[in-house]
Design a protein around this motif. Structure first.
Motif, PDB file in Angstrom:
ATOM      1  N   CYS A  52     -89.526  12.004  63.072  1.00 44.92           N
ATOM      2  CA  CYS A  52     -88.579  13.122  63.124  1.00 44.92           C
ATOM      3  C   CYS A  52     -87.149  12.640  63.287  1.00 44.92           C
ATOM      4  N   ILE A  53     -86.237  13.313  62.597  1.00 46.37           N
ATOM      5  CA  ILE A  53     -84.813  13.199  62.904  1.00 46.37           C
ATOM      6  C   ILE A  53     -84.511  14.353  63.856  1.00 46.37           C
ATOM      7  N   LYS A  54     -84.111  14.001  65.079  1.00 47.66           N
ATOM      8  CA  LYS A  54     -83.856  15.050  66.075  1.00 47.66           C
ATOM      9  C   LYS A  54     -82.571  15.795  65.756  1.00 47.66           C
ATOM     10  N   LEU A  55     -82.606  17.110  65.835  1.00 50.20           N
ATOM     11  CA  LEU A  55     -81.393  17.922  65.685  1.00 50.20           C
ATOM     12  C   LEU A  55     -80.870  18.344  67.050  1.00 50.20           C
ATOM     13  N   MET A  56     -81.800  18.708  67.937  1.00 49.71           N
ATOM     14  CA  MET A  56     -81.369  19.165  69.263  1.00 49.71           C
ATOM     15  C   MET A  56     -82.517  19.079  70.263  1.00 49.71           C
ATOM     16  N   ASP A  57     -82.184  18.795  71.514  1.00 49.08           N
ATOM     17  CA  ASP A  57     -83.104  19.037  72.636  1.00 49.08           C
ATOM     18  C   ASP A  57     -82.245  19.449  73.825  1.00 49.08           C
ATOM     19  N   ASN A  58     -82.794  19.437  75.020  1.00 49.07           N
ATOM     20  CA  ASN A  58     -82.018  19.895  76.176  1.00 49.07           C
ATOM     21  C   ASN A  58     -80.863  18.974  76.536  1.00 49.07           C
ATOM     22  N   GLY A  81     -77.763   9.808  67.641  1.00 45.02           N
ATOM     23  CA  GLY A  81     -78.892  10.540  67.091  1.00 45.02           C
ATOM     24  C   GLY A  81     -80.176  10.062  67.738  1.00 45.02           C
ATOM     25  N   ALA A  82     -81.297  10.569  67.230  1.00 41.75           N
ATOM     26  CA  ALA A  82     -82.587  10.149  67.782  1.00 41.75           C
ATOM     27  C   ALA A  82     -83.668  10.269  66.721  1.00 41.75           C
ATOM     28  N   VAL A  83     -84.565   9.301  66.749  1.00 36.56           N
ATOM     29  CA  VAL A  83     -85.774   9.351  65.926  1.00 36.56           C
ATOM     30  C   VAL A  83     -86.944   9.574  66.872  1.00 36.56           C
ATOM     31  N   SER A  84     -87.778  10.563  66.552  1.00 34.12           N
ATOM     32  CA  SER A  84     -88.881  10.898  67.453  1.00 34.12           C
ATOM     33  C   SER A  84     -90.228  10.714  66.769  1.00 34.12           C
ATOM     34  N   ILE A  85     -91.203  10.320  67.561  1.00 36.19           N
ATOM     35  CA  ILE A  85     -92.583  10.183  67.086  1.00 36.19           C
ATOM     36  C   ILE A  85     -93.342  11.450  67.510  1.00 36.19           C
ATOM     37  N   PRO A  86     -93.839  12.237  66.539  1.00 31.16           N
ATOM     38  CA  PRO A  86     -94.607  13.432  66.898  1.00 31.16           C
ATOM     39  C   PRO A  86     -95.798  13.046  67.786  1.00 31.16           C
ATOM     40  N   THR A  87     -95.952  13.744  68.901  1.00 34.62           N
ATOM     41  CA  THR A  87     -96.987  13.367  69.879  1.00 34.62           C
ATOM     42  C   THR A  87     -97.621  14.615  70.495  1.00 34.62           C
ATOM     43  N   ARG A  88     -98.923  14.687  70.435  1.00 36.60           N
ATOM     44  CA  ARG A  88     -99.639  15.790  71.095  1.00 36.60           C
ATOM     45  C   ARG A  88     -99.955  15.418  72.549  1.00 36.60           C
ATOM     46  N   TYR A  89     -99.971  16.421  73.409  1.00 35.73           N
ATOM     47  CA  TYR A  89    -100.408  16.276  74.815  1.00 35.73           C
ATOM     48  C   TYR A  89     -99.523  15.318  75.615  1.00 35.73           C
ATOM     49  N   ILE A  90     -98.204  15.457  75.430  1.00 32.54           N
ATOM     50  CA  ILE A  90     -97.245  14.595  76.145  1.00 32.54           C
ATOM     51  C   ILE A  90     -97.381  14.801  77.661  1.00 32.54           C
ATOM     52  N   HIS A  91     -97.238  13.720  78.389  1.00 30.32           N
ATOM     53  CA  HIS A  91     -97.359  13.674  79.855  1.00 30.32           C
ATOM     54  C   HIS A  91     -98.782  13.972  80.332  1.00 30.32           C
ATOM     55  N   THR A  92     -99.753  13.618  79.514  1.00 37.85           N
ATOM     56  CA  THR A  92    -101.156  13.613  79.944  1.00 37.85           C
ATOM     57  C   THR A  92    -101.704  12.208  79.668  1.00 37.85           C
TER      58      THR A  92
END
Ligand SMILES: [Zn+2]
Length: 327
Positions: A237-243, A291-302
């Motif tokens: 992912c190319i990040k557009l926005m987060d907190n 910017g940021a590159v993100s790796i799609p991840t299910r069940y983060i922080h488990t």
């Protein structure tokens, strides 16, 4: 895959990054011009070039459970280090740095729906009284989830994919680089889970022209989950926005141009909860295009964080090209 397995299974909660730092250092040293550790425990790996200063950051810490009180009967109360969700922690097996294992349980006389929080939970390490417990662990010791590395084809699952997947990406980028146009600082940052603490100090010291964080992000492809336009296996992912940030358009465009050049699929990401090192980098000094590159991840922080190897390889290819961009 063997290296990613090793990275995820290494014990290193925020503030106790010694083991993961040593492992990363041994993996990157042959490819670096300079490797050093700063006052906050960030591992900084330099690859010299004549162009712009680029800071690439992947946090190496993981969430944990820090012992804050030992009960007379040997049970351990704990504070969360980073985002520990009570319903996820329940009945998980956890392990301390010295190998002592425990089980997370909860007081039975509570209404699970109303009062279920960390303060009603404890770790059972099998000690029958406080003295026995104190011989096994000390106040301030931090446990992490146990969560073995397993895979089914390209789908990989383990604890600490957040963010050893990002660490793995940066190690592979460093190894893949042939010519280096820009002046590159690979930062394996500390204490991200507590509020981007390591990256903040590193960015102020390095004072980069361009910043790029590599971290995991959520997906919107599981049953009845929150709406999110990110799927496992559809590309990095190319990040557009987060907190923590609205990413810079110049960086986003350069990432997209790199993705097109190397033929890697990309997704665009808007994350409604959570932040990443990019947040600390872009407000450092007099402001940094980040910017940021993100790796799609299910069940983060488990203990079962799940990624797709193809998204990781895509991220490696994109960033390896990106670092030679002209800005
Ligand atoms: Zn995290």
């Amino acid at each position: 895959m063997e290296l990613l397995n090793k990275l995820t299974q290494t014990y290193s909660p925020s503030g106790s990054e010694e083991q993961i730092r040593a492992l990363i250092e041994s993996e990157v040293a042959p490819y670096a011009d300079e490797v050093y550790t700063d006052n906050l425990g960030n591992l900084i790996v330099r690859k010299r070039g004549n162009g712009n200063k680029i800071m690439l950051s992947a946090h190496m810490d993981e969430i944990g459970l820090l012992v804050n009180y030992i009960e007379d009967n040997g049970f351990l109360r704990f504070s969360p280090v980073g985002g520990i969700m009570p319903y996820c922690a329940l009945y998980q097996s956890v392990v301390f740095q010295n190998g002592i294992k425990g089980t997370v349980a909860y007081e039975e006389k509570i209404d699970l729906k109303k009062e279920f929080d960390i303060t009603k939970m404890y770790i059972d390490i099998g000690a029958s009284n406080a003295e026995e417990a104190e011989n096994m662990i000390s106040l301030g010791d931090c446990a992490v989830f146990c969560g073995e590395f397993s895979h089914h084809g390209d789908i990989l699952t383990s604890k600490a994919m957040d963010n050893r997947a990002g660490v793995y990406v940066l190690i592979r980028v460093l190894r893949a680089l042939k010519e280096v146009k820009n002046d590159l600082y690979f930062v394996f940052s500390s204490q991200e889970e507590l509020g981007l603490r390591g990256a903040k100090a590193a960015a102020n010291a390095i004072s980069p022209h361009i910043g790029l964080a590599v971290d995991v992000t959520d997906t919107g492809d599981t049953p009845n989950c929150n709406r999110m336009a990110v799927k496992l296996g559809k590309g990095a992912c190319i990040k557009l926005m987060d907190n923590s940030i609205i990413t810079h358009k110049i960086v986003n465009d350069a990432l997209k141009a790199s993705a097109d050049r190397v033929g890697a699929p990309v997704q665009y990401e808007v994350l409604s909860l959570g932040g990443t090192d990019a947040g600390a980098i872009h407000t450092s000094g007099t402001g940094v295009m980040t910017g940021a590159v993100s790796i799609p991840t299910r069940y983060i922080h488990t203990p079962r964080e799940t990624v797709n190897m193809n998204d990781i390889i895509g991220a490696v290819d994109i960033i390896t090209d990106f670092v030679n961009s002209d800005f």
